[in-house]
Design an enzyme around this catalytic site. Structure first.
Site, short mmCIF file in Angstrom:
data_model
loop_
_atom_site.label_atom_id
_atom_site.label_comp_id
_atom_site.label_asym_id
_atom_site.label_seq_id
_atom_site.Cartn_x
_atom_site.Cartn_y
_atom_site.Cartn_z
N ASP A 216 51.18 -31.00 -0.62
CA ASP A 216 51.28 -31.11 -1.83
C ASP A 216 52.69 -31.39 -2.27
OD1 ASP A 216 51.16 -28.20 -0.84
OD2 ASP A 216 52.76 -28.28 -2.34
N ASP A 218 55.52 -29.90 -4.02
CA ASP A 218 55.96 -28.53 -5.01
C ASP A 218 56.18 -28.58 -6.25
OD1 ASP A 218 56.07 -26.23 -3.48
OD2 ASP A 218 58.33 -25.75 -4.31
#
Ligand SMILES: [Zn+2]
Length: 276
Positions: A216, A218
């Site tokens: 992902d 952040d």
């Protein structure tokens, strides 16, 4: 325990379940029980011990993992080279989900973890061990890093060579402010498990390299809702197969004879504890 493996992989069944003839061995250590049994198998003629970092039921959050017991258990099984894959958040847009980054630096932002075997406690015979300050300027084994990079290249995965892994305490993800601050420092990825593994490995004279898979962006590096656990699991699941392939190839590329200097990390110092 007799020597049963030479290479350790800190990862769960997603990695070892594809091997034939896996043997489960329980190990106890002076520091308590490791996260789980060791699962011993063979890759490219090399004996490998897999240790599920979070336990096989994934019941241990990052701050509850007994890192000292884990690294001690691996060493006591004969392991001298360790690969530690972990899921991370990307701190830069160019390190989006699916990026494989082999860090060459780390920043410790953990808070509660014991990160040394040499903590000055009196030994059973009453003697006081030496206080040891190990060199840790370069926290990863360069030979291990190169094995990972070469394996990734063989699989057509353009891994990022180098970068800084920031390890936070967790188990929560970062706030946007924390994330922006991490990114502003020039750090590359953020995770919860790469430390104190690296430091403990160095104290035990083990080679250690980390493979970080970005699951992902952040919180500060994107504009959406922030990181969710579901999203992390989804992206990790999509990439675990090719991460396993890279890991297995990296195992075969690790040098049989170590000349990297990791085994000399104590520099002749007697730490006052006997390593397994
Ligand atoms: Zn090394």
């Amino acid at each position: 325990m007799s020597e049963q493996a030479e290479i350790g992989v800190i990862g769960g069944s997603g990695f070892y379940s594809f091997l034939e003839d896996v043997t489960e061995v329980t190990v106890d250590t002076p520091y308590g029980a490791p996260s789980d049994s060791l699962f011993l198998g063979e890759i490219d003629g090399r004996r490998v011990a897999f240790l599920p970092r979070h336990g096989r039921k994934h019941h241990l959050p990052p701050h509850r993992i007994n890192y000292r017991a884990n690294m001690w258990a691996l060493r006591s099984a004969g392991v001298r080279q360790v690969l530690g894959p972990c899921a991370v958040g990307g701190l830069r847009e160019e390190h989006g989900p699916g990026t494989l980054l082999i860090p060459d630096q780390l920043v410790d932002r953990t808070k509660t973890r014991v990160q040394t075997y040499f903590d000055g406690e009196a030994l059973p015979d009453g003697s006081i061990p030496n206080v040891v300050h190990l060199t840790f300027a370069d926290p990863y084994c360069e030979a291990g890093r190169q094995a990972c990079l070469s394996a990734a290249q063989d699989h057509g995965w353009a891994a990022v060579d180098g970068g800084t892994l920031c390890v936070v305490e967790g188990p929560r993800f970062s706030t946007r402010a924390e994330s922006r601050w991490h990114a502003a420092q020039g750090w590359s990825v953020v995770g919860m498990t790469g430390h104190p593994e690296a430091a403990l490995a160095r104290e035990l004279g083990l080679c250690y390299a980390s493979l970080t898979l970005v699951t992902d962006l952040d919180a500060g590096a994107e504009t959406g809702e922030g990181v969710s656990h579901e999203e992390v699991l989804r992206v990790f699941g999509e990439n675990v197969g090719r991460l396993r392939n890279v890991l297995f190839d990296a195992v075969g590329k690790l040098p049989v004879e170590r000349s990297c200097g990791c085994s000399e990390s104590l520099g002749g110092l007697d730490p006052g504890i006997e390593l397994p």
